[in-house]
Design an enzyme around this catalytic site. Structure first.
Site, PDB file in Angstrom:
ATOM      1  N   GLU A   1      42.178  47.204  44.185  1.00  0.00           N
ATOM      2  CA  GLU A   1      41.304  48.066  45.008  1.00  0.00           C
ATOM      3  C   GLU A   1      41.985  49.317  45.564  1.00  0.00           C
ATOM      4  O   GLU A   1      41.886  49.585  46.766  1.00  0.00           O
ATOM      5  CB  GLU A   1      40.706  47.232  46.149  1.00  0.00           C
ATOM      6  CG  GLU A   1      39.937  46.020  45.658  1.00  0.00           C
ATOM      7  CD  GLU A   1      39.350  45.168  46.782  1.00  0.00           C
ATOM      8  OE1 GLU A   1      39.741  45.343  47.945  1.00  0.00           O
ATOM      9  OE2 GLU A   1      38.477  44.332  46.474  1.00  0.00           O
TER      10      GLU A   1
ATOM     11  N   GLU B   1      36.161  38.511  39.059  1.00  0.00           N
ATOM     12  CA  GLU B   1      35.612  37.910  40.293  1.00  0.00           C
ATOM     13  C   GLU B   1      34.089  37.893  40.230  1.00  0.00           C
ATOM     14  O   GLU B   1      33.411  38.540  41.022  1.00  0.00           O
ATOM     15  CB  GLU B   1      36.089  38.707  41.522  1.00  0.00           C
ATOM     16  CG  GLU B   1      37.596  38.793  41.634  1.00  0.00           C
ATOM     17  CD  GLU B   1      38.082  39.504  42.899  1.00  0.00           C
ATOM     18  OE1 GLU B   1      37.306  39.635  43.868  1.00  0.00           O
ATOM     19  OE2 GLU B   1      39.247  39.942  42.903  1.00  0.00           O
TER      20      GLU B   1
HETATM   21  C1  GLA Z   1      38.064  41.033  46.829  1.00  0.00           C
HETATM   22  C2  GLA Z   1      39.442  40.481  46.509  1.00  0.00           C
HETATM   23  C3  GLA Z   1      39.427  38.988  46.408  1.00  0.00           C
HETATM   24  C4  GLA Z   1      38.614  38.355  47.515  1.00  0.00           C
HETATM   25  C5  GLA Z   1      37.241  38.934  47.527  1.00  0.00           C
HETATM   26  C6  GLA Z   1      36.416  38.305  48.606  1.00  0.00           C
HETATM   27  O1  GLA Z   1      37.243  41.108  45.765  1.00  0.00           O
HETATM   28  O2  GLA Z   1      40.003  40.997  45.342  1.00  0.00           O
HETATM   29  O3  GLA Z   1      40.734  38.520  46.469  1.00  0.00           O
HETATM   30  O4  GLA Z   1      39.236  38.538  48.738  1.00  0.00           O
HETATM   31  O5  GLA Z   1      37.361  40.302  47.781  1.00  0.00           O
HETATM   32  O6  GLA Z   1      36.549  36.951  48.670  1.00  0.00           O
END
Ligand code: GLA
Length: 339
Positions: A151, A256
């Site tokens: 990020e 994710e």
């Molecule tokens: C982001 C992070 C993850 C996690 C999510 C929320 O996407 O990369 O590690 O913390 O947020 O759970």
């Protein structure tokens, strides 16, 4: 048939695993049956590795940050025991990293002054070196990919302002990859990972300012598209992004995946099924048409009960394919039938 079997010629399936999951026997048998790889939901992030007392102690010698791998070890041992591959998440992130890591003399006072670029470069390198060296020495061959930087791009398509940019500078993500490459083992993949990475403005910034410079220096192997979706997320844009990232030749991981669904009644779950069905159709097409080297799709959590979304969205969420006593939800079989 399991989705894992059904999709095995396309890509691998994985799940983020919480500390609670590690204790549940139901989770272990489900993971074996349904997935081939795991990510630690939290415990391999900097805040769980960096050790304040040891860092203070190290000020007497070289001043490198101290690390405590107790939490990481739980996941490494688990993956080894259950023969699962491990995606290590994450080395450098603005979140879940203690402020003292960036502060002069590792002070944990709220307003302690921050260190300069040179000091932060030293600390970053030492952290990456020690973390990777620990993993490769004690668990050779186990971690197959790292999210080196998470990020680094803000929603307005600029480098995210954080303690990293305040200390080290705007090239912190590039530097993280330089160090990761230096200490990496040959067969482990290095990833950049981000959310909303299919939104055109952010996508193009990631391509031009993160991935391309890294590729020019042969520092990156893959792009991680987090894929925290909403019911009205635009899957047309998502498919386009998959193709555009695919054109770089980098490996793609969906790192994710979840789709916020504020109800477990048939109507909400039918909508969820349709969205997953469309999305997995996109993934299969990308592989069939060779538009992207999509190698893994990882859900963010195993069961609805484990999902971070309920807290984050401030309403109950039922976004995954399993629930309760580590059982398949009704939509699982329907999805399997459709794919
Ligand atoms: C982001 C992070 C993850 C996690 C999510 C929320 O996407 O990369 O590690 O913390 O947020 O759970």
């Amino acid at each position: 048939m399991s989705l894992k079997q059904k999709l095995q010629t396309y890509f691998e399936l994985g799940a983020a695993v919480s500390a609670k999951n590690l204790e549940d026997t139901g989770a272990a048998s489900l993971l074996k049956e349904e997935f081939s790889l795991i990510t630690a939901e939290n415990e391999m992030k900097p805040m769980f590795i960096l050790d304040h007392a040891q860092s203070l102690e190290n000020l007497k010698t070289d001043g490198a940050p101290g690390c405590d791998f107790t939490m990481a070890r739980k996941y490494l041992d688990y993956a080894k025991k259950h023969k699962l591959k491990l995606r290590a998440h994450t080395l450098v992130w603005h979140n879940q990293t203690p402020r003292w890591f960036f502060a002069k003399d590792y002070s944990d006072l709220e307003d302690a002054p921050l260190v300069d670029r040179e000091t932060m470069l030293f600390r970053m390198e030492a952290f990456i070196r020690d973390y990777m060296t620990f993993v490769y020495k004690e668990y050779p061959g186990l971690v197959y990919a790292w999210d080196v930087c998470n990020e680094a791009v803000a929603d307005d398509a600029s480098v995210r302002k954080s303690l990293w940019t305040q200390t080290l500078g705007e090239d912190y993500c590039f530097k993280a990859f330089e160090f990761a490459k230096r200490y990496n083992s040959e067969d482990t993949l290095l990833f950049y990972n981000d959310y909303s990475s299919f939104v055109p403005k952010k996508r193009d910034f990631i391509l031009d300012n993160i991935l391309k410079p890294l590729m020019e220096h042969n520092l990156v192997d893959g792009m991680g598209m987090q894929t925290h979706l909403l019911m009205d997320s635009d899957l047309g844009l998502y498919e386009e992004a998959l193709k555009i990232y695919g054109e770089t030749g980098l490996i793609l991981h969906v790192t994710e995946l979840d789709i916020h669904t504020p109800g477990d009644d048939p109507a909400h779950q039918q909508a969820l099924l349709e969205k997953y069905s469309e999305l997995f159709g996109i993934y299969k097409r990308a592989v069939e048409e060779k538009t992207a080297k999509l190698e893994a799709v990882i859900f963010w959590g195993i069961r609805d009960e484990d999902s971070w979304l309920t807290e984050f969205r401030k309403e109950a969420s039922f976004p995954l394919l399993f629930a309760g006593d580590y059982k398949r939800k009704a939509i699982y079989d329907q999805l399997e039938g459709e794919l």
